[in-house]
Design a protein around this motif. Structure first.
Motif, short mmCIF file in Angstrom:
data_model
loop_
_atom_site.label_atom_id
_atom_site.label_comp_id
_atom_site.label_asym_id
_atom_site.label_seq_id
_atom_site.Cartn_x
_atom_site.Cartn_y
_atom_site.Cartn_z
N PRO A 202 1.20 -1.21 0.09
CA PRO A 202 0.43 -0.11 0.12
C PRO A 202 0.70 1.07 0.51
O PRO A 202 1.60 1.20 0.48
CB PRO A 202 -0.99 0.01 1.46
CG PRO A 202 -1.11 -2.03 1.69
CD PRO A 202 0.61 -2.23 1.01
N GLU A 203 0.86 1.95 -1.12
CA GLU A 203 1.38 3.41 -1.02
C GLU A 203 1.77 4.19 0.34
O GLU A 203 2.24 4.65 0.07
CB GLU A 203 0.78 4.45 -2.35
CG GLU A 203 1.63 5.41 -2.78
CD GLU A 203 2.70 5.53 -3.50
OE1 GLU A 203 2.92 5.96 -3.87
OE2 GLU A 203 2.58 4.07 -4.00
N GLN A 204 0.93 3.87 1.71
CA GLN A 204 0.65 4.85 2.15
C GLN A 204 1.73 4.47 3.42
O GLN A 204 2.17 4.53 4.13
CB GLN A 204 -0.46 5.00 3.22
CG GLN A 204 -1.39 3.59 3.72
CD GLN A 204 -1.94 2.96 2.59
OE1 GLN A 204 -2.12 3.21 1.58
NE2 GLN A 204 -2.78 2.50 3.23
N LEU A 205 2.08 3.37 3.05
CA LEU A 205 2.98 2.69 3.59
C LEU A 205 4.77 2.75 3.73
O LEU A 205 5.71 2.18 3.92
CB LEU A 205 3.38 1.34 3.62
CG LEU A 205 1.85 0.56 4.50
CD1 LEU A 205 1.59 -1.40 4.96
CD2 LEU A 205 1.42 1.05 6.19
N ILE A 206 4.61 3.05 2.59
CA ILE A 206 6.31 4.31 2.08
C ILE A 206 7.02 5.52 3.29
O ILE A 206 5.91 6.41 3.10
CB ILE A 206 6.11 4.55 0.63
CG1 ILE A 206 5.93 3.41 -0.27
CG2 ILE A 206 7.72 5.04 0.02
CD1 ILE A 206 5.88 3.62 -1.80
N ALA A 207 7.03 5.43 4.02
CA ALA A 207 8.08 6.04 4.84
C ALA A 207 9.21 7.50 3.96
O ALA A 207 9.18 7.48 2.92
CB ALA A 207 8.82 5.93 6.14
N THR A 208 8.38 8.98 4.02
CA THR A 208 8.41 10.11 3.49
C THR A 208 9.44 10.81 4.40
O THR A 208 11.12 11.70 4.40
CB THR A 208 7.66 11.12 3.05
OG1 THR A 208 6.92 12.01 3.81
CG2 THR A 208 7.35 10.37 1.55
N ARG A 209 9.38 9.98 5.91
CA ARG A 209 10.36 10.99 6.85
C ARG A 209 10.59 9.71 8.08
O ARG A 209 9.47 8.97 8.22
CB ARG A 209 9.47 11.87 7.73
CG ARG A 209 9.31 12.82 6.78
CD ARG A 209 10.36 14.05 6.94
NE ARG A 209 9.78 15.53 5.75
CZ ARG A 209 11.22 16.41 5.41
NH1 ARG A 209 11.89 16.43 6.14
NH2 ARG A 209 10.10 17.07 4.25
N PRO A 210 11.98 10.04 8.74
CA PRO A 210 11.86 8.70 9.21
C PRO A 210 11.28 9.05 11.35
O PRO A 210 10.78 10.82 11.26
CB PRO A 210 13.32 9.24 9.67
CG PRO A 210 14.17 10.60 9.72
CD PRO A 210 13.05 11.51 8.92
N ALA A 211 11.01 7.85 11.54
CA ALA A 211 10.78 9.01 13.05
C ALA A 211 11.71 9.12 14.24
O ALA A 211 12.27 9.46 13.77
CB ALA A 211 10.63 6.92 13.74
N VAL A 212 11.39 10.26 15.41
CA VAL A 212 12.27 11.14 15.75
C VAL A 212 11.62 10.50 17.16
O VAL A 212 10.04 10.58 17.64
CB VAL A 212 11.54 12.37 15.43
CG1 VAL A 212 12.56 13.26 16.52
CG2 VAL A 212 11.53 12.58 14.29
N PRO A 213 12.29 10.41 18.30
CA PRO A 213 13.96 10.12 17.62
C PRO A 213 13.63 9.07 16.76
O PRO A 213 12.98 7.98 16.93
CB PRO A 213 14.54 9.45 19.24
CG PRO A 213 13.60 9.07 20.27
CD PRO A 213 12.44 10.08 19.66
N ARG A 214 15.16 8.64 16.43
CA ARG A 214 15.03 7.73 15.41
C ARG A 214 14.93 6.35 15.84
O ARG A 214 15.15 5.42 15.56
CB ARG A 214 17.22 7.45 15.09
CG ARG A 214 17.27 9.05 14.34
CD ARG A 214 18.90 8.64 14.48
NE ARG A 214 19.72 10.38 13.74
CZ ARG A 214 20.23 9.97 12.66
NH1 ARG A 214 20.38 8.91 11.50
NH2 ARG A 214 20.39 11.03 11.87
N SER A 215 15.09 5.92 16.81
CA SER A 215 15.27 4.54 17.97
C SER A 215 14.09 4.48 18.27
O SER A 215 13.82 3.13 18.50
CB SER A 215 16.55 4.46 19.23
OG SER A 215 16.15 5.74 20.25
N ALA A 216 12.69 5.28 17.57
CA ALA A 216 11.84 5.17 17.70
C ALA A 216 10.77 4.01 17.13
O ALA A 216 9.84 3.97 17.30
CB ALA A 216 11.13 6.71 18.82
N SER A 217 11.95 3.82 15.83
CA SER A 217 11.19 3.12 15.24
C SER A 217 10.85 2.03 15.46
O SER A 217 10.73 1.38 16.72
CB SER A 217 12.04 3.21 13.64
OG SER A 217 12.14 3.65 13.02
#
Length: 345
Positions: A11-26
């Motif tokens: 699904p197109e909406q699952l392509i991330a265009t910005r990272p999580a903040v903070p990084r390790s919160a992914s």
């Protein structure tokens, strides 16, 4: 083994265009042959043991996308240049738009006093020489260039100042990549310190990720695909850390497919590795016998890509289908700025 074996609907909406903040919160999907657990990258230490070696790619992404102009007959023409890789004699291979309007010997002018002379054109690329070198070149490029975001992000938005931080790992130090080792983007200083305190060791290697990482596979029989070449280096120190761990029965876990491909390129036998430097075209697909890597931390990859083939080699094709079905059903974020997985075969 057909290309279609590595396809899936995303699904197109699952392509991330910005990272999580903070990084390790992914988010972190932890996968074994029998289990799937939905975790966060901050939980990584729960799945690592004292003595495990994490292999980190310390390559540093350059702001390789440049906008400038060339002058001919008093007219200025806008030009777009994306640097691909340096040559052994200090020139750069690059994509130039529009290439058909450029002649050998012409000079393209950019911001920050940066200029490049086109010295040859072949195979849809140009080779050019810049008027700066060393630190002066790095400084001018930092001012004039933009981060070369992957095509699936660039199609959705333009690169901006935030990407110069977001699209760079916290341990980047060896300049030369035109794409980030994206699994490494999830690490911040707090997570690295937490893992070190647990007794996890680190081995730094360098693989300069090239734009070829985004090239599609165009052959139906995947075994006939020719892999792009990327320059890498495994230092004597890194080789010693990894070899010692293997000899002592400790796990070696590369962070990202780039680190994995590099240490497998440097392998001299099962569990054995030596210092290595050069260009690697290693292509890992199901049936490959891993020499060094015991597991892998990696993001979620493009359908029908060589990276899907690599993770299938590690976990098995059917298991990867199950992992990706779970990731899509649970709305994990995909690709460079997306979430990650820990694959424990």
């Amino acid at each position: 083994m057909k290309l279609s074996d590595f396809d899936f609907e995303l699904p197109e909406q699952l392509i991330a265009t910005r990272p999580a903040v903070p990084r390790s919160a992914s988010r972190l999907l932890v996968a074994t042959p029998d289990t799937l657990e939905d975790k966060a990258v901050t939980d990584l230490g729960d799945y690592l043991r004292a003595g495990d070696v994490l292999v980190l790619n310390d390559t540093k992404v350059i702001p390789a996308r440049l906008f400038g102009h060339r002058a001919r007959d008093g007219n200025l023409s806008k030009m777009e240049v994306t640097l691909l890789s340096p040559t052994v004699d200090g020139a750069w291979r690059a994509l130039v738009k529009p290439l058909r309007k450029v002649r050998d010997g012409e000079v393209i002018t950019f911001a920050a006093g940066l200029e490049a002379e086109v010295i040859s054109r072949a195979d849809g690329q140009a080779t050019m020489v810049f008027n700066r070198e060393g630190q002066a070149f790095d400084d001018a490029l930092a001012e004039a260039g933009q981060m070369p975001l992957p095509p699936y992000i660039a199609a959705k938005r333009a690169a901006d100042a935030q990407d110069k931080t977001d699209y760079q790992t916290v341990f980047a130090k060896t300049t030369g990549a035109v794409a980030a080792p994206t699994a490494s983007l999830h690490f911040d200083e707090a997570l690295l310190a937490k893992l070190a305190a647990k007794g996890v060791e680190f081995a730094d290697v360098t693989l300069h990720v090239g734009a070829g990482t985004f090239l599609p596979v165009k052959v139906d029989d995947v075994k006939t695909h020719k892999m792009h070449a990327e320059w890498g280096n495994v230092s004597a120190e890194a080789a010693k850390i990894i070899a010692t761990a293997k000899a002592e029965g400790r796990r070696v876990i590369p962070v990202g497919t780039t680190a994995l491909r590099l240490i497998e390129s440097a392998a001299t036998g099962a569990g054995q590795i030596a210092p290595w430097q050069g260009e690697t075209e290693i292509f890992i697909y199901p049936g490959y016998a891993f020499q060094i890597a015991d597991a892998l931390m990696t993001n979620f990859h493009l359908p029908k890509s060589t990276l899907m083939m690599l993770v299938s080699a590690l976990m098995g094709q059917q298991r990867v289908c199950e992992i990706y079905d779970h990731a899509i059903a649970h709305e994990y974020r995909f690709f460079s700025y997306g979430d990650s997985s820990l694959l424990l075969p």
